[in-house]
Design a protein around this motif. Structure first.
Motif, mmCIF file in Angstrom:
data_model
loop_
_atom_site.group_PDB
_atom_site.id
_atom_site.type_symbol
_atom_site.label_atom_id
_atom_site.label_comp_id
_atom_site.label_asym_id
_atom_site.label_seq_id
_atom_site.Cartn_x
_atom_site.Cartn_y
_atom_site.Cartn_z
ATOM 1 N N ALA A 38 90.793 23.367 109.332
ATOM 2 C CA ALA A 38 91.563 24.324 110.132
ATOM 3 C C ALA A 38 90.769 25.620 110.227
ATOM 4 O O ALA A 38 89.687 25.748 109.653
ATOM 5 C CB ALA A 38 92.917 24.591 109.486
ATOM 6 N N VAL A 39 91.354 26.590 110.942
ATOM 7 C CA VAL A 39 90.798 27.943 110.952
ATOM 8 C C VAL A 39 91.700 28.817 110.081
ATOM 9 O O VAL A 39 92.920 28.787 110.226
ATOM 10 C CB VAL A 39 90.710 28.509 112.380
ATOM 11 C CG1 VAL A 39 90.106 29.911 112.357
ATOM 12 C CG2 VAL A 39 89.875 27.590 113.265
ATOM 13 N N TYR A 40 91.093 29.584 109.193
ATOM 14 C CA TYR A 40 91.830 30.407 108.236
ATOM 15 C C TYR A 40 91.616 31.882 108.557
ATOM 16 O O TYR A 40 90.488 32.340 108.730
ATOM 17 C CB TYR A 40 91.366 30.096 106.805
ATOM 18 C CG TYR A 40 91.755 28.715 106.374
ATOM 19 C CD1 TYR A 40 90.983 27.612 106.733
ATOM 20 C CD2 TYR A 40 92.915 28.495 105.641
ATOM 21 C CE1 TYR A 40 91.355 26.329 106.383
ATOM 22 C CE2 TYR A 40 93.294 27.215 105.270
ATOM 23 C CZ TYR A 40 92.512 26.140 105.645
ATOM 24 O OH TYR A 40 92.892 24.861 105.300
ATOM 25 N N PHE A 41 92.727 32.617 108.644
ATOM 26 C CA PHE A 41 92.693 34.034 108.986
ATOM 27 C C PHE A 41 93.283 34.853 107.852
ATOM 28 O O PHE A 41 94.400 34.587 107.411
ATOM 29 C CB PHE A 41 93.539 34.312 110.237
ATOM 30 C CG PHE A 41 93.051 33.663 111.494
ATOM 31 C CD1 PHE A 41 93.477 32.386 111.846
ATOM 32 C CD2 PHE A 41 92.184 34.331 112.351
ATOM 33 C CE1 PHE A 41 93.039 31.780 113.020
ATOM 34 C CE2 PHE A 41 91.745 33.740 113.524
ATOM 35 C CZ PHE A 41 92.167 32.470 113.857
ATOM 36 N N CYS A 42 92.551 35.855 107.425
ATOM 37 C CA CYS A 42 93.075 36.849 106.506
ATOM 38 C C CYS A 42 93.698 37.974 107.336
ATOM 39 O O CYS A 42 93.181 38.312 108.419
ATOM 40 C CB CYS A 42 91.928 37.384 105.653
ATOM 41 S SG CYS A 42 92.424 38.529 104.360
ATOM 42 N N ALA A 43 94.800 38.550 106.864
ATOM 43 C CA ALA A 43 95.458 39.601 107.633
ATOM 44 C C ALA A 43 96.129 40.582 106.690
ATOM 45 O O ALA A 43 96.485 40.236 105.564
ATOM 46 C CB ALA A 43 96.490 38.997 108.592
ATOM 47 N N LEU A 44 96.306 41.806 107.170
ATOM 48 C CA LEU A 44 97.079 42.771 106.403
ATOM 49 C C LEU A 44 98.108 43.433 107.294
ATOM 50 O O LEU A 44 97.955 43.528 108.512
ATOM 51 C CB LEU A 44 96.173 43.804 105.726
ATOM 52 C CG LEU A 44 95.444 44.880 106.506
ATOM 53 C CD1 LEU A 44 96.348 46.063 106.813
ATOM 54 C CD2 LEU A 44 94.261 45.400 105.705
ATOM 55 N N GLY A 45 99.180 43.878 106.671
ATOM 56 C CA GLY A 45 100.255 44.502 107.435
ATOM 57 C C GLY A 45 100.983 45.514 106.583
ATOM 58 O O GLY A 45 101.294 45.263 105.427
ATOM 59 N N GLY A 46 101.229 46.679 107.170
ATOM 60 C CA GLY A 46 101.990 47.683 106.444
ATOM 61 C C GLY A 46 103.195 48.130 107.227
ATOM 62 O O GLY A 46 104.061 48.814 106.737
ATOM 63 N N SER A 47 103.239 47.716 108.461
ATOM 64 C CA SER A 47 104.384 48.039 109.314
ATOM 65 C C SER A 47 104.633 46.836 110.198
ATOM 66 O O SER A 47 104.552 45.718 109.755
ATOM 67 C CB SER A 47 104.121 49.305 110.111
ATOM 68 O OG SER A 47 102.974 49.127 110.926
ATOM 69 N N GLU A 48 104.907 47.051 111.445
ATOM 70 C CA GLU A 48 105.233 45.917 112.293
ATOM 71 C C GLU A 48 104.047 45.015 112.548
ATOM 72 O O GLU A 48 104.181 43.798 112.583
ATOM 73 C CB GLU A 48 105.761 46.406 113.636
ATOM 74 C CG GLU A 48 107.109 47.058 113.554
ATOM 75 C CD GLU A 48 107.583 47.469 114.932
ATOM 76 O OE1 GLU A 48 108.356 48.414 115.014
ATOM 77 O OE2 GLU A 48 107.172 46.833 115.909
ATOM 78 N N LYS A 49 102.894 45.594 112.792
ATOM 79 C CA LYS A 49 101.806 44.767 113.281
ATOM 80 C C LYS A 49 100.917 44.269 112.154
ATOM 81 O O LYS A 49 100.826 44.864 111.085
ATOM 82 C CB LYS A 49 100.962 45.549 114.290
ATOM 83 C CG LYS A 49 100.218 46.713 113.686
ATOM 84 C CD LYS A 49 99.450 47.466 114.756
ATOM 85 C CE LYS A 49 98.646 48.596 114.158
ATOM 86 N NZ LYS A 49 98.019 49.429 115.190
ATOM 87 N N LEU A 50 100.259 43.157 112.429
ATOM 88 C CA LEU A 50 99.285 42.586 111.519
ATOM 89 C C LEU A 50 97.888 42.905 112.032
ATOM 90 O O LEU A 50 97.633 42.901 113.238
ATOM 91 C CB LEU A 50 99.453 41.070 111.448
ATOM 92 C CG LEU A 50 100.729 40.560 110.766
ATOM 93 C CD1 LEU A 50 100.890 39.075 111.034
ATOM 94 C CD2 LEU A 50 100.686 40.845 109.284
ATOM 95 N N VAL A 51 96.980 43.160 111.101
ATOM 96 C CA VAL A 51 95.564 43.323 111.420
ATOM 97 C C VAL A 51 94.847 42.111 110.857
ATOM 98 O O VAL A 51 94.933 41.838 109.659
ATOM 99 C CB VAL A 51 95.009 44.627 110.823
ATOM 100 C CG1 VAL A 51 93.503 44.719 111.089
ATOM 101 C CG2 VAL A 51 95.728 45.839 111.400
#
Lengths: 116, 110
Positions: free
Chosen positions: B86-99
């Motif tokens: 698969a493709v694996y994505f790391c993400a962070l979020g502190g409010s509504e949106k994800l980076v």
């Protein structure tokens, strides 16, 4: 398990044409989002929508983009006059709450837009 | 602003191999950290998450620990399977949106 559904899965359009990407979020969710991923680049936030209005948008989301929840179930992204650089995978997402810390954002399978 | 840097692929492993996918972040405040996975032909699915420092997220044999001192959230699995391709994505979020990070494509061969 409930899921976010998107249509079309793939669309090819000519530069300058209008495109509408459609999404059906999970039924009891209140927050809706569009993200996009240009081939080989990061998944980028475009816009979030709550209570029938945009709650946050990125710099990418300029005047050629608009979102709408026309009928209480669909959530659409319109691109008014497509450019070559709009070619990307567009992901719709929804969540029950706006707090990403204690909340799961559910994504659709994506709509692949190719502008020629 | 917030950003995520993750190991880029593609990576090909043999079944039962050990997997590490590195992810580091830059953020203000105290974001939550996520790993999303995209299986072929499917949407982004949440694999695991951690909401504060030293939390460990785990799911389907995958683990990641929120390390504030190294600003990292590396994904590990002790023994990968073909179905983990698969493709694996790391993400962070502190409010509504994800980076999100760029994503890493993993192929596991039998």
């Amino acid at each position: 398990e409930p899921e976010v559904t998107q249509t079309p899965s793939h669309q090819v359009t000519q530069m300058g044409q209008e495109v509408i990407l459609r999404c059906v979020p999970i039924s009891n969710h209140l927050y809706f989002y569009w993200y996009r991923q240009i081939l080989g680049q990061k998944v980028e936030f475009l816009v979030s929508f709550y209570n029938n209005e945009i709650s946050e948008k990125s710099e990418i989301f300029d005047d050629q983009f608009s979102v709408e929840r026309p009928d209480g179930s669909n959530f659409t992204l319109k691109i008014r006059s497509t450019k070559l650089e709009d070619s990307a995978m567009y992901f719709c997402a929804s969540s029950f709450s706006d707090r990403t810390s204690g909340n799961t954002i559910y994504f659709g399978e994506g709509s692949w837009l190719t502008v020629v | 602003g917030n950003s995520v840097t993750q190991m880029e692929g593609p990576v090909t492993l043999s079944e039962e191999a050990f997997l590490t996918i590195n992810c580091t972040y830059t953020a203000t405040g105290y974001p939550s950290l996520f790993w999303y996975v995209q299986y072929p032909g499917e949407g982004l699915q949440l694999l695991l998450k951690a909401t504060k420092a030293d939390d460990k997220g785990s799911n389907k044999g995958f683990e990641a620990t929120y390390r504030k001192e190294t600003t990292s959230f590396h994904l590990e699995k002790g023994s990968v399977q073909v179905s983990d391709s698969a493709v694996y994505f790391c993400a962070l979020g502190g409010s509504e949106k994800l980076v999100f990070g760029k994503g890493m494509k993993l192929t596991v061969n039998p």
